[in-house]
Enzyme design. Structure first.
Site, PDB file in Angstrom:
ATOM      1  CB  ALA C  17      -9.377   0.113 -11.320  1.00 15.36           C
ATOM      2  CB  CYS C  18      -8.208  -4.735 -13.077  1.00 19.43           C
ATOM      3  SG  CYS C  18      -6.957  -5.489 -14.109  1.00 19.43           S
ATOM      4  N   PRO C  19      -5.229  -3.648 -11.848  1.00 17.88           N
ATOM      5  CG  PRO C  19      -2.992  -4.194 -12.211  1.00 17.88           C
ATOM      6  CD  PRO C  19      -4.014  -3.096 -12.429  1.00 17.88           C
TER       7      PRO C  19
END
Lengths: 236, 418, 80
Positions: C17-19
């Site tokens: 998942a970001c980041p």
């Protein structure tokens, strides 16, 4: 003793009133002249019209009612009583026909208003002795509550004396003479005000009230003026 | 701390003192009504996690350095000098607060803790004491804006590898771009995140709705906002604003990222385009009959976690519920009122700090787990990357029997021809 | 696979998942010596802009990027 009474009842009142009026005005102007926050600070869902809901939030404390109902009861009682006491004091300056639309004696409630105010203040004070409010409180909070309690106590004593003990020496007329003199800048202290048995109560009441007014512009009591604009921000 | 450093930091403090901030600093009566508001306090019990306690850490410095009281009578408000130790306290307060603003539902005045914490965050940046990961990420985003031309080619090639997966969800008319990029005159600019999971379902739905869309080169998330740096926040935001203006789009649609949406919606100013969340856009497609969903796809109880920055702070509350009504007959609310939803516990940059904050995030969000369990739902869906990561971490840590999903993915998976 | 590059450490960034991809690389590169090369494997198109932009701001160097049907491989030399 006479000199002390005079200092408290005349020059100190002028000093306190000046600090209160000028301090509050200057501080409010400074705050309102600061740049506006560039974005909305509101909470959703939004209800329209926002200004009406902001008034609702400011004067009815709905968040307190929801989360701390007992505190809310005391808060509402306290603030309503405060309003009645302010009206009562205004009427010590002179007759206000607007206020006499509903005919009443000067100082409504036969002394009960002061009593309720004092009880509410004790509640606010004692709840600060317990965690978690104790951990959040700073000395200012206690000082203000104690100060207000004493102001109300000595002030109410004079009211109670008239209402409950039929003590007639210090009448509304006497107060009007004293306060009328103050606002016309021709201070005059009637003998009944300075010489009677209850004079010390008046002196203490005024002395503590002076302290309160002096501290007002620099304390959290500024919430009286800032609550509405803040609630407006939350309502968008 | 030497005098020069202190003066510089106080200068930063001063720069935050706008009208609203003065309100928040002057008014608190420390009534304690906010005690139950914070999920960290509700989960862990320590007094230092009560909103008013956090405020007071800022307020003590304010009283000392910005009010005459701090000199005349410092003890009455327990005012406090700005020192190294004060910085530690600021860190603890600011980076245990997710900026969810649930406490604003409790405060009789509406004091905004997130705003007050933004002072702490800015002072930490000034003292080089902020979490360096967040600044690093913000600088990366800014660099991308500066030198996008160098990276463009690779990015477009990278998108090609996703096309099959998009088409698997929604078969595209021959000749139409599956993931259009850099299309001038498109109606909608979609700003995604770096991950494929933020692009594939969204693309399928745009294509199904027949939207004239184009994908942004940039990621939506604003790390400048997490670390509380107004300058970086603006630079990161401007990349997207400039791209939208260059492509002359009518609408900028922000992916499932709470911070990105709130910053873009509320901070970007007036522009010829509107800003919407992808949840808004999907609800609109459904209302207009441009897409249709198969209600039998997920035959289990579903609950929805309102991301704080999108719902309570961004106003997108009805749209997800409208979508969920098309997805299930067994939708269960987490909180009696969406505005009272507990924060997932991952906001304010905590999730972006990854494993460094994992232990705290798990301990501080116990109430969230109880809330989810209380619904009996087996799918927990949300519309924010941060929330999704945090809720997935919670599921693993507390062994919750739920699937954590993105609402947009569920929409994409349930697409049927309109 | 690039045979001519000596890889000190490999990072799997697939589906993160970001980041997290950038955070992992940024933290992980500190485990190898200056001058060493790490390999990062991703499936996210965003990493094609993230990783090079990160390298430019931190003074590290993406010496090679390879894409095939499934994954993207970055070879990053620690310079700072």
């Amino acid at each position: 003793m006479e000199t002390i009474s005079y200092i408290v009842l005349v020059p100190m009142v002028y000093l306190a009133a000046a600090i209160f009026i000028i301090g509050t005005t200057v501080r409010l102007i400074k705050i309102f002249k600061a740049p506006k926050h560039p974005t909305t600070l509101q909470i959703f869902p939004a209800k329209k019209p926002a200004w009406l809901w902001a008034l609702h939030d400011t004067f009815l404390f709905p968040t307190v009612r929801r989360h701390k109902p007992v505190l809310w009861v005391f808060l509402i009682v306290f603030h309503i009583c405060l309003l009645l006491l302010i009206i009562g004091h205004l009427e010590l300056f002179g007759e206000f026909e607007v206020l006499q639309i509903i005919p009443h004696e000067i100082f409504l409630g036969k002394g009960l208003v002061g009593l309720l105010t004092a009880i509410s203040l004790l509640y606010f004070l004692f709840r600060r002795f317990r965690s978690p409010v104790r951990d959040l409180s700073v000395p200012e909070d206690y000082y203000l509550l104690i100060l207000l309690f004493l102001i109300v106590l000595f002030g109410s004593q004079m009211d109670w004396a008239r209402n409950w003990y039929y003590y007639e020496t210090m009448s509304v007329e006497d107060y009007r003479t004293y306060l009328g003199g103050l606002i016309t800048f021709e201070p005059y202290l009637p003998e009944s005000v300075t010489e009677s048995g209850h004079a010390f109560m008046l002196v203490l009441h005024v002395f503590l009230a002076n302290l309160f007014l002096i501290f007002f512009p620099f304390s959290q009591v500024m919430h009286s003026f800032l609550s509405l604009p803040m609630n407006k921000l939350r309502r968008g | 701390m030497d005098a020069k450093t202190r003066d510089d930091l106080l200068g930063l403090f001063q720069s935050k003192l706008n009208e609203a901030m003065h309100f928040y600093l002057e008014t608190c009566t420390r009534c304690g009504v906010c005690t139950e508001a914070c999920h960290v306090h509700a989960s862990m019990g320590q007094v230092r996690y009560i909103a008013a306690y956090r405020h007071e850490i800022i307020r003590r410095l304010y009283k000392k350095h910005f009010k005459a009281r701090g000199k005349v009578w410092p003890s009455v408000g327990e005012s406090k000098e700005l020192t190294e130790m004060a910085l530690d306290e600021l860190y603890e307060a600011a980076y245990s607060c997710t900026g969810c603003r649930r406490c604003m539902m409790y405060c009789p005045f509406g004091i905004d803790t997130q705003m007050l914490m933004s002072i702490a965050k800015l002072l930490l940046i000034g003292a080089n004491a902020e979490p360096e990961t967040l600044t690093m990420l913000a600088d990366m985003s800014i660099e991308k804006g500066k030198s996008i031309d160098i990276f463009k080619e690779g990015f477009i090639n990278g998108l090609k590898r996703l096309e099959d997966e998009v088409v698997a969800k929604w078969r595209q008319e021959a000749g139409e771009a599956v993931i259009p990029v850099d299309v001038e005159g498109a109606d909608l600019l979609y700003v995604a995140l770096a991950g494929a999971h933020s692009i594939i379902p969204a693309a399928a739905i745009f294509n199904a709705a027949g939207e004239k869309w184009t994908l942004s080169f940039f990621e939506a998330v604003n790390f400048g906002a997490f670390v509380g740096d107004p300058t970086r926040t603006k630079l990161i935001l401007d990349r997207i604003v400039n791209e939208a203006l260059r492509l002359k789009v009518k609408e900028v649609c922000i992916c499932e990222c709470g911070t990105a949406f709130r910053v873009m919606k509320q901070l970007s100013g007036k522009h010829p385009f509107t800003v919407s969340s992808i949840t808004d856009v999907h609800a609109r497609y459904l209302k207009e009959g441009r897409i249709r969903l198969d209600k039998t796809k997920f035959n289990v109880p579903i609950t929805y976690h309102d991301p704080c920055q999108i719902a309570r702070n961004g106003g997108v509350i009805d749209a997800p519920r409208y979508i969920l009504k098309q997805l299930t007959d067994d939708f269960r609310e987490l909180a009696p009122e969406p505005a009272y939803n507990w924060c997932c516990g991952g906001g304010g940059g905590l999730v972006a700090l990854g494993e460094d904050t994992l232990d705290f995030r798990m301990k501080s969000s116990r109430v969230k787990v109880d809330q989810v369990r209380g619904t009996g739902a087996t799918i927990l869906t949300t519309a924010c990357e941060n929330c999704h990561t945090q809720l997935s971490n919670l599921r693993d840590h507390y062994k919750m029997e739920v699937d954590v999903t993105f609402l947009s993915s569920m929409v994409a998976d349930a697409l049927v021809p309109a | 696979m690039s045979d001519d590059i000596k890889i000190s450490k490999t990072f799997d960034l697939k589906g993160l998942a970001c980041p997290m991809p950038v955070v992992k690389v940024s933290k992980g590169i500190k485990d190898v010596e200056v001058g060493d090369v790490i390999e990062a494997i991703s499936t996210d198109p965003g990493s094609l802009t993230d990783i090079p932009a990160w390298a430019r701001t931190t003074g590290n160097e993406v010496i090679k990027t390879e894409q095939d049907d499934k994954v993207i491989r970055f070879y990053i030399k620690r310079n700072a």
